[in-house]
Design a protein around this motif. Sequence first.
Motif, PDB file in Angstrom:
ATOM      1  N   ARG A  50       0.849  -1.210   0.000  1.00 45.20           N
ATOM      2  CA  ARG A  50       0.000   0.000   0.000  1.00 45.20           C
ATOM      3  C   ARG A  50       0.874   1.245   0.000  1.00 45.20           C
ATOM      4  NH1 ARG A  50      -2.862   0.452   4.711  1.00 45.20           N
ATOM      5  NH2 ARG A  50      -2.138  -1.515   5.555  1.00 45.20           N
ATOM      6  N   ALA A  51       1.947   1.201   0.788  1.00 46.98           N
ATOM      7  CA  ALA A  51       2.828   2.375   0.865  1.00 46.98           C
ATOM      8  C   ALA A  51       3.558   2.577  -0.474  1.00 46.98           C
ATOM      9  CB  ALA A  51       3.833   2.182   1.996  1.00 46.98           C
ATOM     10  N   LEU A  52       4.054   1.488  -1.030  1.00 49.21           N
ATOM     11  CA  LEU A  52       4.869   1.620  -2.245  1.00 49.21           C
ATOM     12  C   LEU A  52       4.067   2.080  -3.446  1.00 49.21           C
ATOM     13  CD1 LEU A  52       7.056   0.256  -0.552  1.00 49.21           C
ATOM     14  CD2 LEU A  52       7.592  -1.144  -2.532  1.00 49.21           C
ATOM     15  N   ARG A  53       2.810   1.651  -3.516  1.00 51.67           N
ATOM     16  CA  ARG A  53       2.022   2.014  -4.705  1.00 51.67           C
ATOM     17  C   ARG A  53       1.737   3.514  -4.748  1.00 51.67           C
ATOM     18  NH1 ARG A  53      -3.397  -1.412  -3.688  1.00 51.67           N
ATOM     19  NH2 ARG A  53      -3.859  -0.800  -5.825  1.00 51.67           N
ATOM     20  N   GLU A  54       1.960   4.187  -3.594  1.00 52.21           N
ATOM     21  CA  GLU A  54       1.814   5.655  -3.576  1.00 52.21           C
ATOM     22  C   GLU A  54       3.035   6.336  -4.193  1.00 52.21           C
ATOM     23  OE1 GLU A  54       1.109   6.818   0.448  1.00 52.21           O
ATOM     24  OE2 GLU A  54      -0.706   5.575   0.603  1.00 52.21           O
ATOM     25  N   GLY A  55       4.081   5.561  -4.466  1.00 57.68           N
ATOM     26  CA  GLY A  55       5.267   6.137  -5.107  1.00 57.68           C
ATOM     27  C   GLY A  55       6.248   6.756  -4.128  1.00 57.68           C
ATOM     28  N   ILE A  56       6.271   6.265  -2.873  1.00 54.29           N
ATOM     29  CA  ILE A  56       7.222   6.813  -1.904  1.00 54.29           C
ATOM     30  C   ILE A  56       8.629   6.282  -2.175  1.00 54.29           C
ATOM     31  CG2 ILE A  56       5.474   7.080  -0.095  1.00 54.29           C
ATOM     32  CD1 ILE A  56       6.647   4.521   1.183  1.00 54.29           C
ATOM     33  N   GLU A  57       9.630   6.962  -1.604  1.00 53.07           N
ATOM     34  CA  GLU A  57      11.023   6.532  -1.759  1.00 53.07           C
ATOM     35  C   GLU A  57      11.239   5.213  -1.021  1.00 53.07           C
ATOM     36  OE1 GLU A  57      13.562   7.581  -3.419  1.00 53.07           O
ATOM     37  OE2 GLU A  57      12.934   9.562  -4.084  1.00 53.07           O
ATOM     38  N   VAL A  58      11.888   4.280  -1.692  1.00 50.21           N
ATOM     39  CA  VAL A  58      12.204   3.020  -1.038  1.00 50.21           C
ATOM     40  C   VAL A  58      13.670   2.677  -1.263  1.00 50.21           C
ATOM     41  CG1 VAL A  58       9.876   2.101  -1.282  1.00 50.21           C
ATOM     42  CG2 VAL A  58      11.581   1.557  -3.021  1.00 50.21           C
ATOM     43  N   CYS A  59      14.162   1.775  -0.435  1.00 49.79           N
ATOM     44  CA  CYS A  59      15.534   1.291  -0.558  1.00 49.79           C
ATOM     45  C   CYS A  59      15.477  -0.229  -0.421  1.00 49.79           C
ATOM     46  CB  CYS A  59      16.392   1.906   0.545  1.00 49.79           C
ATOM     47  SG  CYS A  59      18.099   1.360   0.475  1.00 49.79           S
ATOM     48  N   VAL A  60      16.025  -0.908  -1.409  1.00 47.78           N
ATOM     49  CA  VAL A  60      15.995  -2.374  -1.438  1.00 47.78           C
ATOM     50  C   VAL A  60      17.420  -2.882  -1.342  1.00 47.78           C
ATOM     51  CG1 VAL A  60      15.615  -4.332  -3.000  1.00 47.78           C
ATOM     52  CG2 VAL A  60      13.856  -2.581  -2.764  1.00 47.78           C
ATOM     53  N   SER A  61      17.654  -3.903  -0.517  1.00 46.58           N
ATOM     54  CA  SER A  61      18.991  -4.508  -0.524  1.00 46.58           C
ATOM     55  C   SER A  61      18.898  -6.011  -0.701  1.00 46.58           C
ATOM     56  CB  SER A  61      19.772  -4.139   0.737  1.00 46.58           C
ATOM     57  OG  SER A  61      19.332  -4.893   1.823  1.00 46.58           O
ATOM     58  N   VAL A  62      19.896  -6.535  -1.411  1.00 40.07           N
ATOM     59  CA  VAL A  62      20.005  -7.971  -1.703  1.00 40.07           C
ATOM     60  C   VAL A  62      21.410  -8.388  -1.285  1.00 40.07           C
ATOM     61  CG1 VAL A  62      20.110  -9.702  -3.549  1.00 40.07           C
ATOM     62  CG2 VAL A  62      18.397  -7.866  -3.641  1.00 40.07           C
ATOM     63  N   THR A  63      21.523  -9.473  -0.532  1.00 40.06           N
ATOM     64  CA  THR A  63      22.835  -9.908  -0.042  1.00 40.06           C
ATOM     65  C   THR A  63      23.064 -11.381  -0.353  1.00 40.06           C
ATOM     66  OG1 THR A  63      22.597  -8.371   1.800  1.00 40.06           O
ATOM     67  CG2 THR A  63      24.315 -10.021   2.010  1.00 40.06           C
ATOM     68  N   LEU A  64      24.202 -11.680  -0.928  1.00 34.98           N
ATOM     69  CA  LEU A  64      24.639 -13.069  -1.130  1.00 34.98           C
ATOM     70  C   LEU A  64      25.860 -13.279  -0.247  1.00 34.98           C
ATOM     71  CD1 LEU A  64      24.547 -13.071  -5.038  1.00 34.98           C
ATOM     72  CD2 LEU A  64      22.736 -13.819  -3.479  1.00 34.98           C
ATOM     73  N   VAL A  65      25.798 -14.258   0.635  1.00 38.13           N
ATOM     74  CA  VAL A  65      26.929 -14.533   1.534  1.00 38.13           C
ATOM     75  C   VAL A  65      27.748 -15.666   0.927  1.00 38.13           C
ATOM     76  CG1 VAL A  65      27.610 -15.295   3.834  1.00 38.13           C
ATOM     77  CG2 VAL A  65      25.692 -13.719   3.569  1.00 38.13           C
ATOM     78  N   ASP A  66      29.020 -15.388   0.631  1.00 41.55           N
ATOM     79  CA  ASP A  66      29.880 -16.370  -0.036  1.00 41.55           C
ATOM     80  C   ASP A  66      30.797 -17.115   0.926  1.00 41.55           C
ATOM     81  OD1 ASP A  66      28.896 -15.774  -2.571  1.00 41.55           O
ATOM     82  OD2 ASP A  66      30.247 -14.069  -2.769  1.00 41.55           O
ATOM     83  N   GLY A  67      31.017 -16.541   2.095  1.00 38.98           N
ATOM     84  CA  GLY A  67      31.920 -17.226   3.014  1.00 38.98           C
ATOM     85  C   GLY A  67      32.126 -16.454   4.301  1.00 38.98           C
ATOM     86  N   LEU A  68      32.562 -17.190   5.317  1.00 35.36           N
ATOM     87  CA  LEU A  68      32.909 -16.552   6.587  1.00 35.36           C
ATOM     88  C   LEU A  68      34.420 -16.387   6.620  1.00 35.36           C
ATOM     89  CD1 LEU A  68      30.653 -18.683   8.973  1.00 35.36           C
ATOM     90  CD2 LEU A  68      30.094 -16.546   7.760  1.00 35.36           C
ATOM     91  N   VAL A  69      34.857 -15.180   6.891  1.00 36.69           N
ATOM     92  CA  VAL A  69      36.285 -14.880   6.916  1.00 36.69           C
ATOM     93  C   VAL A  69      36.757 -14.998   8.359  1.00 36.69           C
ATOM     94  CG1 VAL A  69      38.031 -13.143   6.400  1.00 36.69           C
ATOM     95  CG2 VAL A  69      36.010 -13.366   4.916  1.00 36.69           C
ATOM     96  N   ILE A  70      37.632 -15.982   8.580  1.00 35.27           N
ATOM     97  CA  ILE A  70      38.051 -16.338   9.937  1.00 35.27           C
ATOM     98  C   ILE A  70      39.450 -15.765  10.161  1.00 35.27           C
ATOM     99  CG2 ILE A  70      38.359 -18.272  11.550  1.00 35.27           C
ATOM    100  CD1 ILE A  70      35.520 -18.100  10.333  1.00 35.27           C
ATOM    101  N   ALA A  71      39.518 -14.763  11.009  1.00 32.32           N
ATOM    102  CA  ALA A  71      40.779 -14.039  11.198  1.00 32.32           C
ATOM    103  C   ALA A  71      41.459 -14.460  12.500  1.00 32.32           C
ATOM    104  CB  ALA A  71      40.506 -12.542  11.195  1.00 32.32           C
ATOM    105  N   ARG A  72      42.655 -13.939  12.690  1.00 34.81           N
ATOM    106  CA  ARG A  72      43.419 -14.262  13.898  1.00 34.81           C
ATOM    107  C   ARG A  72      43.025 -13.380  15.073  1.00 34.81           C
ATOM    108  NH1 ARG A  72      46.001 -15.051   9.354  1.00 34.81           N
ATOM    109  NH2 ARG A  72      47.358 -16.854   9.073  1.00 34.81           N
ATOM    110  N   SER A  73      42.292 -12.316  14.811  1.00 35.36           N
ATOM    111  CA  SER A  73      41.809 -11.442  15.893  1.00 35.36           C
ATOM    112  C   SER A  73      40.300 -11.312  15.741  1.00 35.36           C
ATOM    113  CB  SER A  73      42.444 -10.051  15.772  1.00 35.36           C
ATOM    114  OG  SER A  73      42.032  -9.454  14.550  1.00 35.36           O
TER     115      SER A  73
END
Length: 220
Positions: A72-95
């Motif tokens: 309902r909100a979007l069809r009024e043409g308000i500003e929106v922000c969409v994000s899409v995330t693909l997680v490829d790996g966990l980076v395991i550090a020494r700290s």
Amino acid sequence: MPSPGPSPRATVRRLPARASYEPEQIRAILAEGFLCHLGFQRDGQPFVIPTLYAPAGDRLYLHGSPASRMLRALREGIEVCVSVTLVDGLVIARSHFHHSVNYRSVVVFGRAREVTDAEEKRAALAALVDHVVPGRGRDARPPSERELRATTVLALPLDEASAKLRTGGPLDDEPDYALPVWAGVLPLRLRPDPPQADARLLPGVEPPAYLRAYARPRAG
Ligand SMILES: Cc1cc2nc3c(=O)[nH]c(=O)nc-3n(C[C@H](O)[C@H](O)[C@H](O)COP(=O)(O)OP(=O)(O)OC[C@H]3O[C@@H](n4cnc5c(N)ncnc54)[C@H](O)[C@@H]3O)c2cc1C
């Protein structure tokens, strides 16, 4: 698609070397994902709602119940922000500090328009089914007139978007390389288990090949 350069609000500030505004890069990430988080504001209250999407050329299609606050909100043409995330790996550090994630993500800004043209609406709904399960559109029953009326479809332009990507191993502080703790990357990807048949499936109906071999097309 963004051209010639990103708008101020779509410009990555931290670690800009990880940014990309290339339409091909943005399209590839959007092609691989199917779940986005859609942010908008209503009466001063921010909402971030998870929802499906289908990319189609220069736009993203979104859909849902006409009763949904988001739709309902979007069809009024308000500003929106969409994000899409693909997680490829966990980076395991020494700290603790340098632990990280390998990822590819996209942020899109814009105003959606409601899709009212019946032909475009049907095509958008088929695109949503086929984007999540490639090949499914031709097997499953298309929407009836009642189902079409019970679904709002929105199109969000992709002309203001950014991508950000992290690859590689941990970036530890030099003295920490002397620590006897394991470091590296734990790759992650989306992998299905075998399909589980519905209890009311007709006898002899086998899972289609596109489910048995389901995989998201890996980009980059
Ligand atoms: C899986 C994952 C985990 C993350 N974890 C953390 C964390 O724990 N802490 C942290 O600070 N950051 C994290 N990030 C990075 C985060 O997304 C932002 O990039 C970061 O907060 C800094 O951005 P900025 O200051 O440039 O952002 P802002 O100034 O907030 O952003 C400016 C513009 O840059 C673009 N942008 C920013 N981030 C992204 C993005 N990731 N993808 C596409 N476009 C983007 C957008 O267009 C945005 O409007 C993570 C990202 C991912 C994908």
